[in-house]
Scaffold this motif. Sequence first.
Motif, short mmCIF file in Angstrom:
data_model
loop_
_atom_site.label_atom_id
_atom_site.label_comp_id
_atom_site.label_asym_id
_atom_site.label_seq_id
_atom_site.Cartn_x
_atom_site.Cartn_y
_atom_site.Cartn_z
N THR A 1 0.84 -1.20 0.00
CA THR A 1 0.00 0.00 0.00
C THR A 1 0.87 1.24 0.00
O THR A 1 1.72 1.41 0.86
CB THR A 1 -0.91 0.03 1.24
OG1 THR A 1 -1.67 -1.18 1.31
CG2 THR A 1 -1.87 1.21 1.18
N PHE A 2 0.69 2.10 -1.00
CA PHE A 2 1.42 3.37 -1.02
C PHE A 2 0.47 4.52 -0.72
O PHE A 2 -0.73 4.46 -1.00
CB PHE A 2 2.15 3.58 -2.36
CG PHE A 2 1.26 3.71 -3.57
CD1 PHE A 2 0.76 4.93 -3.98
CD2 PHE A 2 0.96 2.58 -4.33
CE1 PHE A 2 -0.03 5.05 -5.10
CE2 PHE A 2 0.16 2.68 -5.46
CZ PHE A 2 -0.34 3.92 -5.85
N SER A 3 1.05 5.57 -0.15
CA SER A 3 0.23 6.71 0.26
C SER A 3 1.05 7.99 0.23
O SER A 3 2.24 7.97 0.57
CB SER A 3 -0.31 6.49 1.68
OG SER A 3 -1.01 7.62 2.14
N HIS A 4 0.41 9.06 -0.19
CA HIS A 4 1.01 10.39 -0.12
C HIS A 4 -0.12 11.40 0.00
O HIS A 4 -1.14 11.27 -0.67
CB HIS A 4 1.87 10.68 -1.36
CG HIS A 4 2.73 11.89 -1.20
ND1 HIS A 4 2.27 13.18 -1.42
CD2 HIS A 4 4.03 12.02 -0.82
CE1 HIS A 4 3.25 14.03 -1.19
NE2 HIS A 4 4.34 13.36 -0.83
N PRO A 5 0.05 12.41 0.87
CA PRO A 5 -1.04 13.37 1.09
C PRO A 5 -1.44 14.17 -0.15
O PRO A 5 -2.56 14.69 -0.21
CB PRO A 5 -0.50 14.29 2.20
CG PRO A 5 0.97 14.08 2.20
CD PRO A 5 1.20 12.67 1.77
N GLN A 6 -0.55 14.26 -1.13
CA GLN A 6 -0.88 14.98 -2.36
C GLN A 6 -1.41 13.99 -3.41
O GLN A 6 -0.73 13.65 -4.38
CB GLN A 6 0.34 15.74 -2.88
CG GLN A 6 0.77 16.86 -1.93
CD GLN A 6 2.00 17.61 -2.42
OE1 GLN A 6 2.75 17.13 -3.26
NE2 GLN A 6 2.22 18.79 -1.86
N SER A 7 -2.62 13.51 -3.17
CA SER A 7 -3.33 12.62 -4.10
C SER A 7 -2.53 11.39 -4.49
O SER A 7 -2.57 10.94 -5.64
CB SER A 7 -3.73 13.41 -5.37
OG SER A 7 -4.56 14.49 -5.04
N ASN A 8 -1.83 10.82 -3.52
CA ASN A 8 -1.03 9.61 -3.76
C ASN A 8 -0.05 9.78 -4.92
O ASN A 8 0.16 8.88 -5.73
CB ASN A 8 -1.94 8.40 -4.01
CG ASN A 8 -2.69 7.98 -2.77
OD1 ASN A 8 -2.19 8.11 -1.65
ND2 ASN A 8 -3.89 7.47 -2.95
#
Length: 250
Positions: free
Chosen positions: A17-24
């Motif tokens: 699972t990848f995640s980033h606050p700027q729309s992944n």
Amino acid sequence: MPGTIHTHTDHYIATVTFSHPQSNSFPSELLQKLVDTFDRLSEDAEVRVIVLQSEGKKTFCAGASFDELLAIQNIEEGKTFFSGFAHLINAMRKCSKPIIGRVQGKSVGGGVGIAAACDYCFATEAADIKLSELSIGIGPFVIAPAVERKMGVSAFSELSLDAKNWKTAYWAQKQGLFNKVYESIRDMDEGIDFLSLQLSQYNPEALFEMKKIFWKETDHWDKLLIERAAISGELVLSDFTKKALANFRS
């Protein structure tokens, strides 16, 4: 805001699972972490299939980091920046385990490339796609081979040239990017669970041999995708692109 990569393994199924606050989106550091994750899982005997997903419901992946794009000052920096997705696509195609994509929302640019680099891809009706690169004076050069492989030249051309408009998930399915499209995330996840469990029970050596067949005649991509990154790295410094980025930021 570096973002995160989380991996959970259960019954020979690794869920990444990848995640980033700027729309992944993907800054370079996060891209490299995902590359390292695929390299590690490729050698892990306790893993037979990989499910790749992102957090949230609205956006699967917004592509490369826009902040890093704006910070490019020279050709070498540009080549390095655009090489990020080149390394990721190559890591995915060379991974010895089949990769199932879980696309729950919209994808732009490199996000479309990630979906194309999956061996089997599930999506929801919300999973619209767009290649917007030409609208800012560059092009989807690095991800082109992966997208062409899945969708064909005609669909890739339409997607690239119609750079400001979204294509629906059902259009993407018809063109071969998505294997199945569901009305809801819950229904999609049920489909993913069923297929991943099936694959986890197959002979891992047979899965590996099939993966090699899926990606036959792509060994030259190690060199090709870096060459494509150099093209984008030069174009991003053009006056046209600088003006387009300035307008976009304003």
